[in-house]
Design a protein around this motif. Structure first.
Motif, mmCIF file in Angstrom:
data_model
loop_
_atom_site.group_PDB
_atom_site.id
_atom_site.type_symbol
_atom_site.label_atom_id
_atom_site.label_comp_id
_atom_site.label_asym_id
_atom_site.label_seq_id
_atom_site.Cartn_x
_atom_site.Cartn_y
_atom_site.Cartn_z
ATOM 1 N N MET A 1 41.834 40.106 -10.644
ATOM 2 C CA MET A 1 43.125 39.531 -11.035
ATOM 3 C C MET A 1 43.827 38.832 -9.875
ATOM 4 O O MET A 1 44.916 38.325 -10.011
ATOM 5 C CB MET A 1 44.019 40.649 -11.508
ATOM 6 C CG MET A 1 44.554 40.442 -12.887
ATOM 7 S SD MET A 1 45.190 41.998 -13.407
ATOM 8 C CE MET A 1 43.696 42.908 -13.761
ATOM 9 N N MET B 1 49.377 35.381 -17.804
ATOM 10 C CA MET B 1 48.424 35.794 -16.776
ATOM 11 C C MET B 1 47.936 34.635 -15.912
ATOM 12 O O MET B 1 47.417 34.835 -14.818
ATOM 13 C CB MET B 1 47.232 36.524 -17.412
ATOM 14 C CG MET B 1 47.605 37.869 -18.017
ATOM 15 S SD MET B 1 48.492 38.928 -16.841
ATOM 16 C CE MET B 1 49.509 39.909 -17.959
ATOM 17 N N GLN C 1 52.124 36.247 -14.187
ATOM 18 C CA GLN C 1 51.594 37.505 -14.739
ATOM 19 C C GLN C 1 52.726 38.403 -15.252
ATOM 20 O O GLN C 1 53.561 37.938 -16.001
ATOM 21 C CB GLN C 1 50.684 38.166 -13.713
ATOM 22 C CG GLN C 1 49.579 37.173 -13.279
ATOM 23 C CD GLN C 1 48.392 37.802 -12.631
ATOM 24 O OE1 GLN C 1 48.510 38.761 -11.890
ATOM 25 N NE2 GLN C 1 47.223 37.264 -12.915
ATOM 26 N N CYS C 2 52.752 39.663 -14.867
ATOM 27 C CA CYS C 2 53.764 40.588 -15.390
ATOM 28 C C CYS C 2 55.170 40.019 -15.197
ATOM 29 O O CYS C 2 56.064 40.183 -16.025
ATOM 30 C CB CYS C 2 53.705 41.938 -14.694
ATOM 31 S SG CYS C 2 52.045 42.604 -14.508
ATOM 32 N N LEU D 1 43.412 36.435 -19.453
ATOM 33 C CA LEU D 1 43.416 35.827 -18.116
ATOM 34 C C LEU D 1 42.979 34.363 -18.169
ATOM 35 O O LEU D 1 43.218 33.601 -17.238
ATOM 36 C CB LEU D 1 42.483 36.613 -17.186
ATOM 37 C CG LEU D 1 42.882 38.075 -16.958
ATOM 38 C CD1 LEU D 1 41.719 38.888 -16.399
ATOM 39 C CD2 LEU D 1 44.083 38.171 -16.035
ATOM 40 N N GLY E 1 50.695 39.575 -7.873
ATOM 41 C CA GLY E 1 50.845 39.611 -9.329
ATOM 42 C C GLY E 1 50.625 40.993 -9.913
ATOM 43 O O GLY E 1 51.072 42.002 -9.367
ATOM 44 N N ALA E 2 49.897 41.030 -11.012
ATOM 45 C CA ALA E 2 49.705 42.278 -11.760
ATOM 46 C C ALA E 2 49.085 43.390 -10.924
ATOM 47 O O ALA E 2 49.357 44.570 -11.149
ATOM 48 C CB ALA E 2 48.843 42.018 -12.987
ATOM 49 N N GLY F 1 47.657 39.167 -22.360
ATOM 50 C CA GLY F 1 46.854 39.639 -21.228
ATOM 51 C C GLY F 1 45.614 38.788 -20.989
ATOM 52 O O GLY F 1 44.814 39.090 -20.107
#
Ligand code: HEC
Ligand code: HEC
Ligand code: HEC
Ligand code: HEC
Ligand code: HEC
Ligand code: HEC
Ligand code: HEC
Ligand code: HEC
Ligand code: HEC
Ligand code: HEC
Length: 324
Positions: free
Chosen positions: A1, A91, A95-96, A84, A57-58, A82
């Motif tokens: 990720m 994402m 992201q989050c 990617l 990021g996440a 979610g």
């Protein structure tokens, strides 16, 4: 990720151009010192102003919000948000933090006595004002279907997108034909009761859903119907009732709901009232010159229909009185 540096540089620049409503709203009054809601807002405003997104990021978040944590977040990876590989999804970029706002100092362990910096949260119990919650979603969902959200009764009633949508699970229940009804009827008790009456549209078994007829995001039409009128809505599935008929029955072309309750009824065929009372509401003195056996009307409620069986209109040359 993990993101490669150039991409995150781009992400940072993007962040400036497509911030939700939050970014515009800087500066809080002195009341922020005491009101916890305003404290959260002030803290979020300051994080947005600084634009401190987490470089990893996440990955940063999942250190604490993994499946075992008390506030797990991994469910999002089982649904479209979610994904990617979607270039327009969260994402691909922040992201989050595309939804929860810049991390700021949230991921760092707060010093003794200090509270962890808040993130944007969603739903009725969130201290974040509904309009701002929704602006997060609307910053991406600007398609035609959501353009008129502000006109909807639900927006006027200050519902958040997450009053209906759940984002951290594999399948959002409101998008599932078997589960949607429960979401809607958790607030709409009257319609819930209707579904359990003697006749109803097949909604409880998921054959139809509330959104077969309603658009929850928009209220240009009466009762937020998907079509411009009640009748246009009904014709979508009951096309044979549209006609045109040689002999029309005026209330049928005017509004199906003059006789039918769309959600459910204690009478046969979703009728608002029993026959003959239903008919007699409008036809107070029928039959100056037709003899109807007394018992026919009193004993068998449906007797108007025994003779007038083409109640929605007739194409028979002699069908003026809707009998053939
Ligand atoms: C060092 C651990 C840690 C990291 C890293 C972390 N969090 Fe948290 N987060 C927490 C804890 C602990 C809470 C619960 C705080 C509370 O209940 O007061 C929390 C709460 C939250 C909440 C709910 C907020 C609330 O007010 O209830 C959200 C949303 C959240 N985190 C998102 C994130 C995101 C997004 C990231 C990554 C940018 C992240 N967190 C990184 C520990 C962490
Ligand atoms: C598309 C928007 C979106 C993305 C992306 C997203 N979330 Fe959420 N998150 C939400 C919403 C909405 C909720 C409220 C609960 C729900 O809908 O399931 C939530 C709830 C949470 C909660 C629980 C807060 C509470 O009060 O208990 C945490 C923690 C959290 N998210 C962390 C994360 C982390 C970590 C990521 C990245 C892996 C992430 N979220 C990605 C929208 C998002
Ligand atoms: C960073 C952009 C972004 C943000 C922010 C975002 N979404 Fe999405 N959302 C997407 C994308 C992209 C899709 C997939 C659309 C597609 O593939 O057609 C999607 C899909 C959805 C879907 C359909 C899900 C499905 O299973 O088909 C719903 C519902 C949704 N989003 C609601 C929300 C809500 C509610 C919020 C705010 C809490 C939100 N989104 C925030 C980008 C975003
Ligand atoms: C009153 C409940 C309700 C609220 C509030 C709500 N939605 Fe929905 N949403 C639904 C239902 C039901 C569907 C599926 C049927 C449909 O497409 O109309 C849906 C579908 C969606 C979809 C995916 C399918 C599509 O139509 O493309 C997206 C994206 C979405 N909603 C975003 C949002 C956003 C953003 C908000 C807040 C501004 C929001 N919704 C508020 C009930 C709701
Ligand atoms: C969190 C509570 C809540 C949920 C969940 C909810 N609604 Fe509503 N809805 C309301 C409120 C409040 C109103 C405005 C008062 C009223 O008409 O009952 C409203 C109004 C409506 C109206 C009348 C709109 C108008 O323009 O006259 C329709 C139709 C409707 N909702 C359908 C739905 C559907 C379909 C769902 C599920 C996808 C749903 N609602 C989910 C609270 C909710
Ligand atoms: C077969 C189409 C259809 C379905 C399915 C349907 N509705 Fe309706 N609904 C209507 C029509 C038509 C009206 C307007 C009735 C009228 O004007 O007399 C309406 C009106 C409403 C109203 C406004 C009531 C009022 O008094 O203003 C609400 C709220 C509502 N529906 C909620 C729901 C919910 C919740 C569901 C799912 C359980 C649902 N509807 C399913 C057709 C439908
Ligand atoms: C999305 C499709 C759909 C829409 C829109 C729709 N219906 Fe239906 N309707 C059905 C289905 C499915 C049935 C179940 C019987 C069947 O299979 O024909 C049904 C049955 C009925 C029945 C017979 C019920 C019984 O128990 O005998 C009436 C009356 C009816 N609908 C009236 C309406 C009216 C009035 C509207 C507009 C407000 C409407 N329908 C809109 C799909 C729909
Ligand atoms: C004047 C009152 C009245 C109006 C207006 C009306 N209906 Fe009906 N409808 C009835 C009656 C009465 C029955 C029951 C017929 C029977 O049992 O033989 C019925 C039955 C139905 C049925 C189930 C049986 C069948 O014929 O398929 C459907 C579907 C239906 N109506 C749809 C509609 C639609 C769609 C509209 C609007 C275009 C509408 N109705 C307008 C009185 C009306
Ligand atoms: C909402 C009002 C309304 C309801 C309910 C209603 N009608 Fe009518 N009906 C009318 C109107 C308006 C006309 C056309 C004007 C007229 O001829 O009286 C009409 C016309 C008729 C006609 C044709 C008259 C002719 O020869 O021109 C018959 C037969 C009839 N209705 C029977 C019924 C029966 C049977 C019912 C009950 C199932 C019923 N109606 C329910 C309003 C209604
Ligand atoms: C025994 C069969 C029969 C029954 C039952 C019956 N009708 Fe009729 N109705 C007729 C006939 C035949 C005509 C045509 C009379 C004419 O052409 O002069 C008619 C005509 C009408 C008309 C046209 C206006 C008028 O007065 O001529 C209306 C409205 C009407 N009926 C309503 C009803 C209603 C409402 C009921 C139930 C309370 C009902 N009818 C029961 C046979 C019946």
């Amino acid at each position: 990720m993990k993101m490669t540096p150039p991409r995150w540089l781009l992400a940072g620049l993007l962040a400036i151009s497509c911030l939700p409503l939050w970014a515009k709203d800087t500066g809080q009054s002195a009341a922020a010192d005491t009101d916890p809601r305003l404290q959260v807002e002030a803290s979020l405003d300051s994080k947005f102003a600084q634009g401190k997104y987490s470089p990893k990021g996440a990955d940063t978040c999942l250190k604490c919000h993994d499946a075992e944590s008390s506030k797990p977040a991994t469910g999002i990876f089982h649904n479209v948000h979610g994904n990617l590989g979607n270039p327009n999804g969260p994402m691909a970029d922040k992201q989050c933090e595309a939804c929860h706002g810049p991390a700021g100092n949230h991921p760092r362990n707060p010093r003794k006595g200090q509270q962890r910096e808040p993130m944007i949260t969603f739903g009725p119990n969130s201290p974040v004002p509904v309009e701002k919650q929704n602006s997060v979603c609307l910053s991406c969902h600007t398609d035609a279907k959501r353009m008129a959200w502000h006109t909807s009764s639900h927006a006027v009633e200050d519902l958040s997108c997450t009053s209906c949508h759940a984002l951290h699970q594999a399948k959002d229940p409101v998008l599932d034909s078997k589960l949607q009804t429960a979401t809607c009827t958790s607030c709409h008790a009257e319609q819930k009761a209707d579904l359990h009456k003697r006749t109803s549209h097949p909604i409880l078994n998921g054959e139809l859903v509330c959104s077969s007829c309603h658009n929850p995001h928009q209220s240009d039409n009466q009762a937020s119907l998907k079509q411009t009128t009640v009748n246009e809505t009904c014709y979508e599935c009951h096309a044979e009732k549209r006609g045109p008929f040689l002999w029309e029955h005026e209330p049928v072309t005017e509004d199906c709901a003059l006789c039918h309750s769309p959600h459910g009824s204690i009478n046969q065929a979703l009728l608002n009232k029993r026959v003959p009372q239903l008919c007699q509401e409008c036809h107070s003195v029928p039959h100056a010159n037709v003899a109807i056996p007394e018992g026919d009307l009193k004993v068998r409620g449906g007797s108007c229909l025994n003779c007038h069986n083409q109640i929605h209109g007739s194409n028979h040359p002699t069908g003026q009185s809707l009998r053939r």
